[in-house]
Design a protein around this motif. Sequence first.
Motif, mmCIF file in Angstrom:
data_model
loop_
_atom_site.group_PDB
_atom_site.id
_atom_site.type_symbol
_atom_site.label_atom_id
_atom_site.label_comp_id
_atom_site.label_asym_id
_atom_site.label_seq_id
_atom_site.Cartn_x
_atom_site.Cartn_y
_atom_site.Cartn_z
ATOM 1 N N GLY A 79 0.799 -1.219 0.000
ATOM 2 C CA GLY A 79 0.000 0.000 0.000
ATOM 3 C C GLY A 79 0.828 1.263 0.000
ATOM 4 O O GLY A 79 2.056 1.234 -0.060
ATOM 5 N N GLU A 80 0.106 2.390 0.067
ATOM 6 C CA GLU A 80 0.719 3.697 -0.118
ATOM 7 C C GLU A 80 0.937 4.432 1.198
ATOM 8 O O GLU A 80 0.210 4.228 2.175
ATOM 9 N N GLU A 84 0.322 2.366 5.162
ATOM 10 C CA GLU A 84 0.592 1.056 4.580
ATOM 11 C C GLU A 84 0.100 -0.061 5.514
ATOM 12 O O GLU A 84 0.023 0.112 6.724
ATOM 13 N N THR A 85 -0.179 -1.231 4.919
ATOM 14 C CA THR A 85 -0.782 -2.336 5.656
ATOM 15 C C THR A 85 0.171 -3.528 5.735
ATOM 16 O O THR A 85 0.711 -3.960 4.711
#
Length: 310
Positions: A79-80, A84-85
């Motif tokens: 992710g961004e 983030e994940t």
Amino acid sequence: MSKWVTLDCNGSPHCRHENGFAAYDGKFYLFGGRRIQPVDIFDPVTQTWTTASPPPMEIHHFQPVIVEDEIWLLGTMTGEFPRETPLETVYIYVPGSDTWKEGPTIPKERRRGAAGCVLHSDGWIYVVGGIVDGHHSGTQAWFDRIHPVTGEWQVLPDAPNKRDHAPCAIVDDRLYFFGGRETGRHDGTDYNALFFATISDVDVYDFASGTWSVHSEPLPIQTAAGGTGVLDGKIHYVGGEAGRMEAFVEMQIFDAAQGTWRLGPNLNRARHGTNCCVYDRKLWIAAGSGARGGEPELTSIECIDIQETS
């Protein structure tokens, strides 16, 4: 004393940062980083780059480990920025078949990214530190291990310091956790503040006694997201980022037997957000970012004869 040499290669890798870089069977594998990108493979004999398969999803912020004929990624995010994940499972790259697969599931309550990760001779992979919510919050001092054969996950005693964007390394049956920062130490509005939250302490885990301590010698130059490699009982910590705009060029060398740090030769190109490989008694580093954050992303590769610096 030897100097870092920037190689004139045949071809070039995809520019990337927050990526993995690992040596396996005489080749170097550059993979992951922001965006979904192919694996780039470097042959140090011919100094040639070739391209292989991309991962099935965006993966970044990890310290890869070699497990037999596979490269395992734990403490990984997707992710961004800035939320983030952490991944739910281990991701595994198989160089021999140029394929990706999912490994064991990571317990939900222990998922995080930007963690230190290392394989011990006891067969377990050890994961330390990391952050649970991207660059936003939840830096941890967690310490765990996973067995790559059985998938068993065990929770171990916390490290002395919370930190993320930090590597770890094992020398003489002790795990050293160093560099990095407490990225979650900001108010959620000024993300520039996170770059200043670096940590000087060197945390040490003694496998024989099962206890943590803080080493008497701190890291001389506090940076996060540097690369690391071990040879002849010495940890080489290279580059990194901190509060200033420029990335770092310094190589900091820890002699585990003496318990002391010293500076080695500087990189030719400041960089952070990548790993190091040890091969043919040389230390190698490639890609990463040349300044704090994500730009400029780099494609160059440098190496240094470690024997001459020891």
